[in-house]
Design an enzyme around this catalytic site. Structure first.
Site, mmCIF file in Angstrom:
data_model
loop_
_atom_site.group_PDB
_atom_site.id
_atom_site.type_symbol
_atom_site.label_atom_id
_atom_site.label_comp_id
_atom_site.label_asym_id
_atom_site.label_seq_id
_atom_site.Cartn_x
_atom_site.Cartn_y
_atom_site.Cartn_z
ATOM 1 N N ASN A 1 0.863 -1.184 0.000
ATOM 2 C CA ASN A 1 0.000 0.000 0.000
ATOM 3 C C ASN A 1 0.896 1.230 0.000
ATOM 4 O O ASN A 1 1.519 1.544 1.006
ATOM 5 C CB ASN A 1 -0.882 -0.040 1.261
ATOM 6 C CG ASN A 1 -1.702 1.220 1.437
ATOM 7 O OD1 ASN A 1 -1.824 2.034 0.522
ATOM 8 N ND2 ASN A 1 -2.271 1.383 2.619
ATOM 9 N N TRP A 2 0.938 1.901 -1.160
ATOM 10 C CA TRP A 2 1.846 3.051 -1.268
ATOM 11 C C TRP A 2 1.306 4.300 -0.578
ATOM 12 O O TRP A 2 2.010 5.292 -0.437
ATOM 13 C CB TRP A 2 2.115 3.372 -2.744
ATOM 14 C CG TRP A 2 2.889 2.337 -3.490
ATOM 15 C CD1 TRP A 2 3.286 1.107 -3.043
ATOM 16 C CD2 TRP A 2 3.349 2.433 -4.844
ATOM 17 N NE1 TRP A 2 3.970 0.437 -4.027
ATOM 18 C CE2 TRP A 2 4.025 1.231 -5.146
ATOM 19 C CE3 TRP A 2 3.269 3.419 -5.830
ATOM 20 C CZ2 TRP A 2 4.609 0.986 -6.392
ATOM 21 C CZ3 TRP A 2 3.845 3.186 -7.071
ATOM 22 C CH2 TRP A 2 4.505 1.972 -7.345
ATOM 23 N N LYS A 3 0.032 4.269 -0.207
ATOM 24 C CA LYS A 3 -0.612 5.446 0.412
ATOM 25 C C LYS A 3 -0.414 6.673 -0.477
ATOM 26 O O LYS A 3 -0.361 6.549 -1.691
ATOM 27 C CB LYS A 3 -0.096 5.667 1.834
ATOM 28 C CG LYS A 3 -0.125 4.385 2.656
ATOM 29 C CD LYS A 3 0.052 4.621 4.125
ATOM 30 C CE LYS A 3 0.140 3.283 4.836
ATOM 31 N NZ LYS A 3 0.056 3.411 6.283
ATOM 32 N N HIS B 1 -9.319 0.635 5.162
ATOM 33 C CA HIS B 1 -8.039 0.903 5.829
ATOM 34 C C HIS B 1 -8.292 1.825 7.025
ATOM 35 O O HIS B 1 -9.146 2.713 6.958
ATOM 36 C CB HIS B 1 -7.056 1.536 4.843
ATOM 37 C CG HIS B 1 -5.666 1.578 5.382
ATOM 38 N ND1 HIS B 1 -5.256 2.524 6.294
ATOM 39 C CD2 HIS B 1 -4.606 0.767 5.170
ATOM 40 C CE1 HIS B 1 -3.993 2.293 6.611
ATOM 41 N NE2 HIS B 1 -3.575 1.238 5.955
ATOM 42 N N GLU C 1 -6.826 4.295 8.077
ATOM 43 C CA GLU C 1 -6.706 5.735 7.794
ATOM 44 C C GLU C 1 -7.993 6.260 7.165
ATOM 45 O O GLU C 1 -8.374 7.414 7.370
ATOM 46 C CB GLU C 1 -5.489 5.971 6.885
ATOM 47 C CG GLU C 1 -4.196 5.791 7.667
ATOM 48 C CD GLU C 1 -3.011 5.291 6.868
ATOM 49 O OE1 GLU C 1 -3.027 5.392 5.622
ATOM 50 O OE2 GLU C 1 -2.065 4.775 7.499
ATOM 51 N N GLU D 1 -5.113 -5.488 10.626
ATOM 52 C CA GLU D 1 -4.102 -4.460 10.848
ATOM 53 C C GLU D 1 -4.369 -3.757 12.181
ATOM 54 O O GLU D 1 -5.217 -2.856 12.244
ATOM 55 C CB GLU D 1 -4.152 -3.421 9.728
ATOM 56 C CG GLU D 1 -3.884 -3.985 8.348
ATOM 57 C CD GLU D 1 -3.350 -2.914 7.413
ATOM 58 O OE1 GLU D 1 -2.228 -3.098 6.917
ATOM 59 O OE2 GLU D 1 -4.022 -1.904 7.203
ATOM 60 N N GLY E 1 2.557 1.969 10.798
ATOM 61 C CA GLY E 1 3.471 3.098 10.655
ATOM 62 C C GLY E 1 4.179 3.485 11.939
ATOM 63 O O GLY E 1 4.807 4.533 12.021
ATOM 64 N N SER F 1 3.592 -2.392 10.358
ATOM 65 C CA SER F 1 5.050 -2.412 10.525
ATOM 66 C C SER F 1 5.669 -3.759 10.178
ATOM 67 O O SER F 1 6.674 -4.170 10.774
ATOM 68 C CB SER F 1 5.455 -1.968 11.932
ATOM 69 O OG SER F 1 5.031 -0.635 12.156
ATOM 70 N N GLY G 1 5.001 1.184 4.715
ATOM 71 C CA GLY G 1 6.318 1.804 4.527
ATOM 72 C C GLY G 1 7.307 0.961 3.747
ATOM 73 O O GLY G 1 7.991 1.456 2.839
#
Ligand code: PEP
Length: 249
Positions: A9-11, A94, A96, A166, A172, A212, A234
């Site tokens: 996931n490149w966000k 997600h 976020e 998650e 992160g 992570s 990440g």
């Protein structure tokens, strides 16, 4: 046999040009890995069609889709548009999106149904906040998320779902769930699927771990019987690290 999957996931990272470069690097880095793992990348929307041109082994995911089919929804991207751009997967729910954009279980359920109706595979994310884990409520939280988000799907539709557990406190932050913590809750999630759709469906459902996960800890996490791969944030932005994760099975 359920699929082993590593999804990146490149966000909201990378210019279009840098994204295409990264996609090429990922394709090259994983092309020689033949361990049966499905490799997926989820770049930002505007990268999708260009990235599609430079990948073949690697599969393409979006990071989100609209909760409505079409029309006057400024700024949104519909599931059928993603399909028409050659996208195969879409991340839905997600943390976020749940926290910053206040996406409720009801909205996420609508997104899941639109994704499925348009032939996309949802990668549906669930996971608890730190205070919920500390209060030992994580089992209740994921049960509630999966029940409201997914459990009104038909068995046929549910078979097209990929789950990603998650824990929000691990996303992160550099804090990873221990292998034992991951296995415990993945097994619990699978037991919920057994109760709802039966053992055969549950055995075929891929449940990814995210939070992570990196080139150092992936092997230990993926060694668990109920951890079928990872959703990587990440560490998905570095092709060499991402490839190590892919080869961690
Ligand atoms: C994620 O955002 O899905 C994720 C797991 O991020 P990170 O790997 O950076 O914790």
């Amino acid at each position: 046999m359920r699929k082993k999957i590593v999804a990146g996931n490149w966000k909201m990272n990378k210019s279009l040009q840098d994204g295409v470069t990264l996609a090429k690097e990922v394709e090259a880095a994983v092309s020689g890995i033949n361990n049966g793992v499905d490799v997926i990348i989820a770049p930002p929307f505007i990268h999708l069609t260009e990235v599609k041109k430079v990948i073949s082994k690697v599969k393409l995911s979006a990071q989100n889709c609209a909760s409505e089919a079409s029309g006057a929804y400024t700024g949104e991207v519909a599931a059928d548009m993603l399909k028409s751009a050659g996208v195969g997967y879409v991340i839905i729910g997600h943390s976020e999106r749940r926290s910053y954009y206040k996406e409720s279980d009801e909205i996420l359920n609508k997104k899941v149904k639109l994704a499925l109706a348009n032939g996309l595979t949802p990668i549906f994310c669930i996971g608890e906040l730190l205070p919920e884990r500390e209060a030992n409520k994580h089992f209740d939280v994921v049960k509630d998320q999966i029940t409201k988000g997914l459990f009104d799907l038909s068995e046929t539709d549910f078979k097209n779902i990929v789950l990603a557990y998650e824990p929000v406190w691990a996303i992160g932050t550099g804090k990873t769930a221990s292998a034992a913590q991951a296995q415990e809750i993945h097994a619990f999630i699978r037991s919920l699927i057994v109760a709802k759709y039966g053992k055969a469906v549950a055995e075929d459902t891929s449940i990814l771990y995210g939070g992570s996960c990196n080139d150092k800890n992936a092997k230990e996490l993926f060694a668990n019987p109920d951890v079928d791969g990872g959703l990587i944030g990440g560490a998905a932005l570095k092709a060499d690290q991402f490839a190590v994760i892919v080869s961690s099975f």
